[in-house]
Design an enzyme around this catalytic site. Structure first.
Site, PDB file in Angstrom:
ATOM      1  N   ASP A  19       0.792  -1.143  -0.002  1.00 37.33           N
ATOM      2  CA  ASP A  19       0.014  -0.019   0.056  1.00 37.33           C
ATOM      3  C   ASP A  19       0.889   1.263  -0.041  1.00 37.33           C
ATOM      4  O   ASP A  19       2.038   1.268   0.455  1.00 37.33           O
ATOM      5  CB  ASP A  19      -0.794   0.002   1.351  1.00 37.33           C
ATOM      6  CG  ASP A  19      -2.130  -1.212   1.137  1.00 37.33           C
ATOM      7  OD1 ASP A  19      -2.536  -1.418   0.087  1.00 37.33           O
ATOM      8  OD2 ASP A  19      -2.437  -1.379   2.348  1.00 37.33           O
TER       9      ASP A  19
ATOM     10  N   ASP B 142      -6.748  -1.068  -4.757  1.00 41.30           N
ATOM     11  CA  ASP B 142      -8.088  -0.533  -3.899  1.00 41.30           C
ATOM     12  C   ASP B 142      -8.890   0.374  -4.514  1.00 41.30           C
ATOM     13  O   ASP B 142     -10.290   0.211  -4.536  1.00 41.30           O
ATOM     14  CB  ASP B 142      -7.347  -0.281  -2.522  1.00 41.30           C
ATOM     15  CG  ASP B 142      -6.700  -1.516  -1.808  1.00 41.30           C
ATOM     16  OD1 ASP B 142      -6.885  -2.551  -1.911  1.00 41.30           O
ATOM     17  OD2 ASP B 142      -5.711  -0.853  -1.105  1.00 41.30           O
TER      18      ASP B 142
END
EC number: 3.4.23.36
Length: 151
Positions: free
Chosen positions: A111, A126
């Site tokens: 991330d 995402d």
């Protein structure tokens, strides 16, 4: 064809971005990108959204693979059709595939998109999943409007 192109582009861009982050930053490092809105902050998540259920990355990969298989099955049966649904499913499958690749290879996802509004740290997969969900809603609304208009 729109479905496959969208899924492939989303997966490729997501994987490229994650490779770039892993090769150019240290875990925990944060760099302002679009200050004050967005920072690139390298984080590795072995769980799911908001770091829930840490350590179950490979299990979530299985769910992603099952989701992708389900979409392919229902597309083959002709139950998922239309441009909006092709586009939305392309974003959803591309996002699921992007995160599944990380989970299978590393047991965790990379991330790096930290919005300073405090919504956690995300990656492009995402974001694609969120776009896919919005497009499913748009597709449903368009379907309802068409059905209501033809009645």
């Amino acid at each position: 064809m729109l479905f496959y192109i969208t899924a492939a582009i989303v997966t490729a861009i997501d994987q490229w971005a994650k490779i770039w982050i892993r090769n150019s930053m240290e875990v925990g490092q944060s760099v302002p990108f679009w200050d004050p809105v967005l920072h690139f902050t390298y984080y590795e998540n072995s769980g799911m959204a908001h770091s829930l259920f840490p350590g179950y990355g490979r299990l979530f990969a299985l769910f992603a693979v099952l989701f992708i298989a389900g979409v392919l099955y229902y597309r083959a049966k002709g139950e998922i059709k239309g441009r909006w649904m092709d586009l939305s499913m392309g974003f959803l499958v591309g996002g699921a595939a992007g995160n599944a690749i990380d989970r299978i290879l590393f047991g965790k996802v990379t991330d790096f998109l930290e919005f300073t509004s405090g919504h956690g740290i995300l990656n492009l997969a995402d974001v694609a999943i969120n776009i896919g969900v919005l497009l499913v809603i748009v597709s449903a609304v368009i379907g309802i409007v068409k059905k209501t208009g033809s009645s």
